[in-house]
Write a protein that holds these residues in place. Structure first.
Motif, PDB file in Angstrom:
ATOM      1  N   ASP A 164     -12.398   5.119   8.911  1.00 42.23           N
ATOM      2  CA  ASP A 164     -13.034   5.434   7.919  1.00 42.23           C
ATOM      3  C   ASP A 164     -13.202   5.167   6.275  1.00 42.23           C
ATOM      4  N   ILE A 165     -11.892   5.750   5.945  1.00 43.68           N
ATOM      5  CA  ILE A 165     -10.689   5.881   4.601  1.00 43.68           C
ATOM      6  C   ILE A 165      -9.647   5.095   5.008  1.00 43.68           C
ATOM      7  N   VAL A 166      -9.666   4.106   4.968  1.00 46.74           N
ATOM      8  CA  VAL A 166      -8.393   2.749   5.061  1.00 46.74           C
ATOM      9  C   VAL A 166      -7.355   2.744   4.266  1.00 46.74           C
ATOM     10  N   SER A 167      -6.303   2.903   4.255  1.00 47.79           N
ATOM     11  CA  SER A 167      -4.998   3.228   3.089  1.00 47.79           C
ATOM     12  C   SER A 167      -4.105   1.855   3.439  1.00 47.79           C
ATOM     13  N   ASP A 168      -2.946   2.067   2.176  1.00 52.34           N
ATOM     14  CA  ASP A 168      -2.002   1.266   2.604  1.00 52.34           C
ATOM     15  C   ASP A 168      -1.208   0.844   3.741  1.00 52.34           C
ATOM     16  N   GLY A 169      -0.788   2.581   4.206  1.00 54.37           N
ATOM     17  CA  GLY A 169      -0.366   2.135   5.445  1.00 54.37           C
ATOM     18  C   GLY A 169       1.199   2.425   5.162  1.00 54.37           C
ATOM     19  N   VAL A 181      -4.441  -3.034   7.838  1.00 55.38           N
ATOM     20  CA  VAL A 181      -5.972  -2.462   7.667  1.00 55.38           C
ATOM     21  C   VAL A 181      -6.948  -3.090   8.727  1.00 55.38           C
ATOM     22  N   GLN A 182      -6.302  -3.838   9.056  1.00 55.29           N
ATOM     23  CA  GLN A 182      -7.046  -4.218  10.528  1.00 55.29           C
ATOM     24  C   GLN A 182      -6.588  -3.487  11.353  1.00 55.29           C
ATOM     25  N   ARG A 224      -7.653  -3.119  -1.905  1.00 52.31           N
ATOM     26  CA  ARG A 224      -9.003  -3.365  -2.216  1.00 52.31           C
ATOM     27  C   ARG A 224      -9.996  -4.443  -1.568  1.00 52.31           C
ATOM     28  N   ALA A 225      -8.815  -6.054  -1.869  1.00 51.58           N
ATOM     29  CA  ALA A 225      -9.612  -6.697  -1.093  1.00 51.58           C
ATOM     30  C   ALA A 225      -9.985  -7.261   0.158  1.00 51.58           C
ATOM     31  N   GLN A 226      -9.608  -6.345   1.248  1.00 48.59           N
ATOM     32  CA  GLN A 226      -9.128  -6.427   1.917  1.00 48.59           C
ATOM     33  C   GLN A 226     -10.224  -5.675   3.279  1.00 48.59           C
ATOM     34  N   THR A 227     -10.832  -5.088   2.329  1.00 48.72           N
ATOM     35  CA  THR A 227     -11.620  -3.657   3.469  1.00 48.72           C
ATOM     36  C   THR A 227     -13.335  -3.694   2.526  1.00 48.72           C
ATOM     37  N   ASP A 228     -13.450  -3.755   3.031  1.00 44.68           N
ATOM     38  CA  ASP A 228     -14.463  -2.816   1.935  1.00 44.68           C
ATOM     39  C   ASP A 228     -15.114  -1.187   1.978  1.00 44.68           C
ATOM     40  N   GLN A 261       5.184  -8.062   2.959  1.00 42.71           N
ATOM     41  CA  GLN A 261       4.811  -7.078   2.811  1.00 42.71           C
ATOM     42  C   GLN A 261       3.103  -6.473   2.174  1.00 42.71           C
ATOM     43  N   HIS A 262       2.976  -7.619   1.951  1.00 40.85           N
ATOM     44  CA  HIS A 262       1.697  -7.924   2.329  1.00 40.85           C
ATOM     45  C   HIS A 262       0.624  -8.323   3.120  1.00 40.85           C
ATOM     46  N   ASP A 263       1.204  -8.925   4.084  1.00 31.83           N
ATOM     47  CA  ASP A 263       1.498  -9.166   5.038  1.00 31.83           C
ATOM     48  C   ASP A 263       0.827  -7.560   6.283  1.00 31.83           C
ATOM     49  N   ALA A 264       2.070  -7.111   5.661  1.00 31.80           N
ATOM     50  CA  ALA A 264       1.995  -5.863   7.223  1.00 31.80           C
ATOM     51  C   ALA A 264       1.032  -5.700   6.650  1.00 31.80           C
TER      52      ALA A 264
END
Length: 341
Positions: free
Chosen positions: A57-62, A48-49, A120-124, A40-43
């Motif tokens: 611009d406003i990123v979510s977990d999908g 995010v990528q 939060r740790a995956q993106t600024d 799940q975290h890999d997905a």
């Protein structure tokens, strides 16, 4: 300086085939145990990528760590029996087998906070997290304990507020409550639905949003939409109430729907997250189609309050189609940004 017309998605993205069955809404997981959490975290990381690559611009977990937008939250609560299921009418539209409330509901521990911290740790970039709204939660259950939709909704509103406060503390910038039930149960909406939503959003150190959709592109929803006539005017019931509420952002469907664009006037002063790409079909919009939807919206909402987005959840779409739609969304927003500059 904030990005003009910041793009976002409102709900789910397709999951990779090694995690869940492609193009199947609410598919069972293909993995188990610790391997499932890792997958799940890999997905989530991949989602995010892709969003960043496609210009969101406003990123979510999908929604990569949840199977269902409502019941994945509910299954972590006390007082709900998932083995004792009943068939109920969902959104007054179709029958579904749902869990049963058998006792007092409570949250024994955070549900999504660890996943949100991972996001939060995956993106600024600013991040958004979606929770089910109180009215939609009670409409996705059988209640054999409270026997009052309103009383159960208030209990869920308190639980949601607990979760939302911890999500904000974990770095979530926008907390979205999904309330498709707002397009169906208008008497409850007026009597206590918006008030329960405000309770769920009370005191948050994050922007708040409510997403009111016409549902995924499944047969039951499409059949219902076919009965609504040439114009879908359900928003005329909810938007005046939300305009007076403490909710910051209202998320609406627009592109390829029958929603009259002028309903946006009913929430003048609020931020509007506007669905500028459709999720009910595999045809990818052109950037110019997206731009034209946004231009029409700008007749009724100020540019600094418009957030171009998708209409609803993209989970049932092919992954390539979904991400191409995000590229079109971003490209269309850039066209209109350039026109405004």
């Amino acid at each position: 300086m904030p990005t003009p017309l910041p793009t976002a998605i409102v709900g789910s993205l397709p999951k990779p085939s090694w995690l869940a069955q492609p193009e199947v809404l609410w598919s069972p997981w293909e993995l188990e145990g610790d391997t499932l959490i890792e997958g799940q975290h890999d997905a989530l990381r991949a989602a995010v990528q892709e969003q960043e690559l496609r210009g969101i611009d406003i990123v979510s977990d999908g929604e990569q760590t949840r199977q269902h937008f409502v019941t994945t939250f509910i299954e972590h609560l006390e007082g709900v029996d998932f083995d004792n299921r009943e068939t109920v009418r969902i959104r007054d539209r179709y029958d579904a087998s749902v869990p049963t409330v058998v006792g007092a509901v409570s949250r024994r521990k955070p549900v999504f906070v660890q996943d949100a911290a991972f996001l939060r740790a995956q993106t600024d970039r600013p991040i958004k997290w979606a929770l089910p709204g109180p009215m939609t939660m009670i409409d996705t259950l059988a209640d054999r304990h409270y026997r009052s939709r309103e009383k159960l909704a208030w209990e869920f509103a308190t639980i949601l507020n607990q979760e939302a406060r911890e999500l904000a503390a974990a770095g979530v910038d926008v907390i979205q409550f999904d309330e498709p039930a707002f397009n169906v149960f208008f008497d409850e909406l007026k009597d206590w639905g918006v008030a329960a939503l405000e309770r769920a959003a009370e005191g948050l150190q994050a922007e708040t949003a409510v997403h009111i959709c016409y549902g995924y592109g499944i047969k039951a929803n499409n059949d219902w939409k076919a009965t609504l006539g040439a114009e879908w005017r359900q928003y005329e019931e909810s938007l005046p109430l939300l305009q007076r509420s403490n909710i910051d952002i209202v998320s609406l469907e627009s592109h390829r729907s029958h929603v009259p664009i002028e309903v946006i006037e009913l929430i003048r002063g609020k931020k509007v997250m506007l669905g500028a790409v459709d999720v009910a079909g595999a045809e990818v919009e052109t950037p110019e189609e997206v731009a034209e939807t946004l231009r029409r919206a700008l007749q009724y909402v100020d540019a600094d309050k418009l957030i171009p987005s998708s209409n609803c959840g993209m989970a049932p779409l092919p992954r390539g189609v979904a991400y191409d739609k995000l590229s079109a969304l971003s490209a269309g927003a850039r066209i209109v940004r350039d026109e405004l500059s």
